[in-house]
Scaffold this active site. Structure first.
Site, PDB file in Angstrom:
ATOM      1  CB  CYS A 142      27.074  -1.352  13.879  1.00 24.28           C
ATOM      2  SG  CYS A 142      27.130  -3.141  14.093  1.00 24.28           S
ATOM      3  CG  ASP A 200      23.905  -4.414  14.743  1.00 23.39           C
ATOM      4  OD1 ASP A 200      23.389  -3.498  15.406  1.00 23.39           O
ATOM      5  OD2 ASP A 200      23.767  -4.527  13.521  1.00 23.39           O
ATOM      6  CB  CYS A 207      21.534  -4.232  10.540  1.00 24.99           C
ATOM      7  SG  CYS A 207      22.718  -5.395   9.870  1.00 24.99           S
ATOM      8  CB  CYS A 210      25.995  -7.705   8.610  1.00 20.40           C
ATOM      9  SG  CYS A 210      25.898  -5.915   8.363  1.00 20.40           S
TER      10      CYS A 210
HETATM   11 FE1  FES Z   1      25.923  -4.047  12.587  1.00 17.89          FE
HETATM   12 FE2  FES Z   1      24.968  -5.067  10.331  1.00 17.89          FE
HETATM   13  S1  FES Z   1      25.208  -2.988  10.832  1.00 17.89           S
HETATM   14  S2  FES Z   1      25.931  -6.107  11.954  1.00 17.89           S
END
Ligand code: FES
Length: 151
Positions: free
Chosen positions: A35, A37, A61, A105
């Protein structure tokens, strides 16, 4: 029923302990390649080996922000030994749950805390059992590749 609990929304909209710590004793940075992040956790450790201060920066997110905020609240003031037992499950429960496709997450929060402790141990030449610092596990992620399907 709302997708996100009141606690998730509260920690997402009013995250606790946000920001860079200039004099941190340990810094842990982890990311989720799928993702994109990134979470960075800063800890300050006192003479009694307690987390005297903690802060974080999360580029990610809302669930990642809420998870990191909750994780900082859960470890602040705690002895390092206790901090190492923090799991993504405990963070998720403290948030009154996350949707299944967002459980990963909370894994970032567990991993960021452990990475910060590892950094502290490494900088201070403190030996540790690598088993206690292994990456967090997300049962949902292992069952179906939710990272790829639900970033
Ligand atoms: Fe990447 Fe939540 S979508 S940590």
């Amino acid at each position: 029923m709302a997708l996100y609990s009141d606690k998730v929304m509260d920690h997402f909209q009013h995250p606790r302990n946000v920001g860079k710590m200039e004099d941190a004793d340990g810094i842990g940075e982890v990311g989720n390649a799928k993702c994109g992040d990134i979470m960075r956790m800063y800890i300050k450790v006192d003479e009694e080996k307690r987390i005297s201060d903690v802060s974080f920066i999360t580029f990610g997110c809302g669930s990642a922000i809420a998870s990191s905020s909750m994780a900082t609240e859960m470890i602040k003031g705690k002895p390092i030994d206790e901090v190492l037992t923090l799991t993504n499950k405990a963070v998720t429960e403290a948030l009154d749950g996350l949707p299944a496709h967002k459980l990963h997450c909370s894994v970032l929060a567990e991993e960021a805390v452990k990475a910060a402790v590892k950094d502290y141990y490494d900088k201070n030449g403190i030996a540790y059992d690598p088993e206690t610092l292994k990456e967090g596990e997300c049962a949902a992620c292992h069952l179906n590749d939710v990272h790829a399907d639900n970033p």
